[in-house]
Design an enzyme around this catalytic site. Structure first.
Site, PDB file in Angstrom:
ATOM      1  N   ASN A  68       2.520  -9.099  -0.025  1.00 44.12           N
ATOM      2  CA  ASN A  68       2.414 -10.537   0.178  1.00 44.12           C
ATOM      3  C   ASN A  68       1.173 -10.824   1.028  1.00 44.12           C
ATOM      4  O   ASN A  68       0.345  -9.944   1.243  1.00 44.12           O
ATOM      5  CB  ASN A  68       3.694 -11.038   0.865  1.00 44.12           C
ATOM      6  N   THR A  70       8.456 -18.932   5.948  1.00 46.29           N
ATOM      7  CA  THR A  70       9.856 -19.331   6.134  1.00 46.29           C
ATOM      8  C   THR A  70      10.361 -18.618   7.379  1.00 46.29           C
ATOM      9  O   THR A  70      10.410 -17.384   7.406  1.00 46.29           O
ATOM     10  CB  THR A  70      10.723 -18.958   4.918  1.00 46.29           C
ATOM     11  N   SER A 111       7.450 -13.529   2.737  1.00 50.60           N
ATOM     12  CA  SER A 111       6.617 -14.690   3.005  1.00 50.60           C
ATOM     13  C   SER A 111       6.600 -14.950   4.504  1.00 50.60           C
ATOM     14  O   SER A 111       7.649 -14.945   5.151  1.00 50.60           O
ATOM     15  CB  SER A 111       7.150 -15.926   2.281  1.00 50.60           C
ATOM     16  N   LYS A 161       9.492  -7.509  -2.793  1.00 49.30           N
ATOM     17  CA  LYS A 161       8.116  -7.790  -2.373  1.00 49.30           C
ATOM     18  C   LYS A 161       8.010  -7.703  -0.857  1.00 49.30           C
ATOM     19  O   LYS A 161       8.753  -8.382  -0.133  1.00 49.30           O
ATOM     20  CB  LYS A 161       7.679  -9.172  -2.852  1.00 49.30           C
TER      21      LYS A 161
END
Length: 339
Positions: free
Chosen positions: A244, A176, A173, A215
């Site tokens: 992602n 973050t 991601s 991922k």
């Protein structure tokens, strides 16, 4: 039905419409109303030692807290992945943090792993009637230092292990701080080693082995993709999810909201994601399955991912723009493309 409902949903803010749609799908699941339309045909496939009734799944992010598991399952998905969930509840990033780029069939989000925490998610999983393939996606809390991220991932692994068909480790991601650094080099190898050891311990404790998927992001060079694939394979992980969201803005540069921070998903990431799948497939040679996500807005897009080397596909932005009909269309297209 979704064609009529979408204009109304899109009049709301993106996050408001997301929450309303989630409430509606959850309610439909409780009432057993989700299977009213034509369901996808069976197209069984075995991946990670699991039997999937069809290869089209729900990607993590749409149902972070597992509030609508039965509803999504009733729409015909071959598998459902919930999360990303963190050990402790967290509010995520300040609002607004979700943006539609309708002209490009795209979304930008910087949600920041907003979720109610792993304990709340587990309670909802226990309450769900769904007995199919359920993935649980785990991440780290934003206030956990990156150098201690492994602690959060092991907590997540411990807590969800008994309740998941497979577990996804989200190290990609963009929302973050520092998280994506875990995809490379010694940081990745150390994390994977810890996960693998804990997986073995948990398999003995629970009497079953739950597969782990990693991922990854689309924003890597080919060399980085190969090195990451080698590390994941050598560590004994069970699958790679590619990909992602992207930090790139190719194809949306001049559109409203294109300058907003966050990860871009939807049609503009399709080619980039498919390229990652092809590079992974070339490196792995079938030794590790690939689950493809990113830019699937038609059945043809789904079939393209399978042709590139994926065993399964997942929908996120395409589901928001196209609705449940995309599930059937994707299954049909993959079936038609099979030799």
């Amino acid at each position: 039905m979704y064609d009529a409902l979408r204009p109304l949903l899109f009049k709301l803010s993106p996050e408001g419409s997301h929450e309303l749609a989630l409430d509606l799908i959850s309610a439909a699941g409780r009432l057993g109303l989700t299977g009213l339309g034509r369901q996808p045909g069976r197209l069984p496939v075995q991946v990670m030692g699991l039997e999937f009734p069809n290869p089209v799944g729900l990607a993590a992010g749409l149902d972070k807290n597992g509030t609508a598991i039965d509803g999504f399952a009733g729409l015909g998905f071959g598998f459902v992945e919930i999360g990303t969930v963190t050990p402790r509840p967290q509010p995520g990033n300040p609002k607004p943090r979700l943006f539609r780029l309708e002209q490009a069939e795209a979304i930008i989000n910087r949600m920041g792993f907003n979720n109610a925490g792993v304990d709340a998610l587990i309670e909802r999983v226990r309450a769900a009637r769904f007995k199919g393939v359920l993935g649980i996606n785990i991440g780290k809390n934003a206030d956990t230092p990156v150098e201690r991220a492994v602690d959060d991932y092991l907590i997540g692994l411990d807590r969800v292990y008994a309740h998941a068909s497979y577990i996804t480790v989200n190290v990609s991601s963009p929302n973050t701080p520092g998280l994506r650094s875990l995809q490379f080099g010694d940081a990745l190898k150390s994390l994977l080693e810890s996960l693998r050891q804990r997986q073995e311990d948990l398999a003995v404790r629970h009497g079953r082995r739950v597969p782990i998927a990693i991922k990854i992001a689309p924003d890597m060079t080919d060399e980085e993709i190969v090195l990451t694939a080698q590390a994941i394979r050598d560590a004994g992980m069970d699958a790679i999810i590619a990909t992602n969201t992207t930090l790139g803005r190719e194809g949306v540069e001049n559109l409203p909201y294109a300058a907003e921070a966050g990860g871009l998903s939807g049609a503009p990431v399709r080619e980039k994601s498919t390229h990652v799948v092809r590079v992974l497939a070339g490196e792995l040679g079938g030794r590790l399955p690939i689950i493809a996500a990113g830019g699937i807005l038609s059945g043809e897009d789904a079939a393209e991912k399978i042709a590139a080397g994926a065993s399964l596909v997942q929908l996120y932005s395409g589901f928001i723009y196209r609705g449940p009909a995309l599930i059937r269309e994707a299954v049909d297209a993959i079936a038609a493309a099979r030799p």
